[in-house]
Scaffold this motif. Sequence first.
Motif, short mmCIF file in Angstrom:
data_model
loop_
_atom_site.label_atom_id
_atom_site.label_comp_id
_atom_site.label_asym_id
_atom_site.label_seq_id
_atom_site.Cartn_x
_atom_site.Cartn_y
_atom_site.Cartn_z
N ARG A 1 55.11 -45.69 -11.53
CA ARG A 1 53.84 -45.82 -10.83
C ARG A 1 53.74 -44.72 -9.76
O ARG A 1 54.74 -44.33 -9.16
CB ARG A 1 53.81 -47.19 -10.15
N ARG B 1 38.25 -39.41 -3.40
CA ARG B 1 38.75 -40.80 -3.47
C ARG B 1 37.91 -41.63 -4.44
O ARG B 1 38.44 -42.43 -5.20
CB ARG B 1 38.71 -41.43 -2.08
N LEU C 1 52.44 -43.99 -6.11
CA LEU C 1 52.02 -44.75 -4.93
C LEU C 1 51.08 -43.96 -4.03
O LEU C 1 50.14 -44.50 -3.47
CB LEU C 1 53.26 -45.15 -4.10
N LYS C 2 51.39 -42.67 -3.91
CA LYS C 2 50.62 -41.86 -2.97
C LYS C 2 50.54 -40.42 -3.45
O LYS C 2 51.50 -39.90 -4.02
CB LYS C 2 51.31 -41.91 -1.60
N ALA D 1 46.83 -45.63 -10.87
CA ALA D 1 45.82 -46.58 -10.42
C ALA D 1 46.25 -47.20 -9.09
O ALA D 1 47.40 -47.61 -8.93
CB ALA D 1 45.63 -47.67 -11.47
N GLY D 2 45.36 -47.22 -8.15
CA GLY D 2 45.64 -47.82 -6.85
C GLY D 2 46.41 -46.93 -5.90
O GLY D 2 46.72 -47.33 -4.78
N ALA D 3 46.72 -45.72 -6.33
CA ALA D 3 47.48 -44.81 -5.46
C ALA D 3 46.63 -44.41 -4.25
O ALA D 3 45.42 -44.30 -4.35
CB ALA D 3 47.91 -43.57 -6.23
N GLU D 4 47.35 -44.20 -3.16
CA GLU D 4 46.67 -43.79 -1.94
C GLU D 4 46.51 -42.27 -1.94
O GLU D 4 47.42 -41.54 -2.35
CB GLU D 4 47.52 -44.22 -0.74
N SER E 1 41.55 -42.81 -12.35
CA SER E 1 42.94 -43.24 -12.42
C SER E 1 43.12 -44.64 -13.01
O SER E 1 44.24 -45.06 -13.29
CB SER E 1 43.58 -43.19 -11.03
N LYS E 2 42.02 -45.34 -13.21
CA LYS E 2 42.07 -46.65 -13.86
C LYS E 2 42.86 -46.52 -15.16
O LYS E 2 42.71 -45.54 -15.87
CB LYS E 2 40.65 -47.10 -14.20
N ASP E 3 43.67 -47.49 -15.48
CA ASP E 3 44.44 -47.47 -16.73
C ASP E 3 45.48 -46.34 -16.79
O ASP E 3 45.96 -45.98 -17.85
CB ASP E 3 43.54 -47.37 -17.98
N GLU F 1 39.45 -43.16 -8.01
CA GLU F 1 39.52 -44.58 -8.33
C GLU F 1 39.04 -44.83 -9.76
O GLU F 1 39.63 -45.62 -10.49
CB GLU F 1 38.65 -45.35 -7.34
#
Length: 113
Positions: free
Chosen positions: A25, A45, A27-28, A58-61, A52-54, A49
């Motif tokens: 994953r 940003r 993260l950032k 995904a969810g990275a800052e 990066s889905k799937d 979002e």
Amino acid sequence: MHELGITENILSIALEQAQQRGAQRILKIRLKIGEMTAVVDECIRFYFEILSKDTMAAGAEIEVENVPIKVKCPKCGKTREASDYNFICPQCGVLSAEIVSGRELYVSSIEIE
Ligand SMILES: [Zn+2]
């Protein structure tokens, strides 16, 4: 600027690096963005979002470090900030055509797990 295309590049670079390092994953993602690129952080940003889905990003800052515009005067050799787009050296009155920084746009590092 074309934030969508830029964000696609950022994502693919981050995914490639993460894959090479065997990550699960992302993260950032840290970015360096020069003021001269006129890229809007919020747009990146937003697109990130969606794009990066799937993916493992995904969810990275997204952490953005803005790089100010700096120019160098050809006469006195001084480097100074020109964030107001005033490229004339206040001392010499000549145009500081050499841009030292402010055009950066790259992924500086990623954090993975
Ligand atoms: Zn000067």
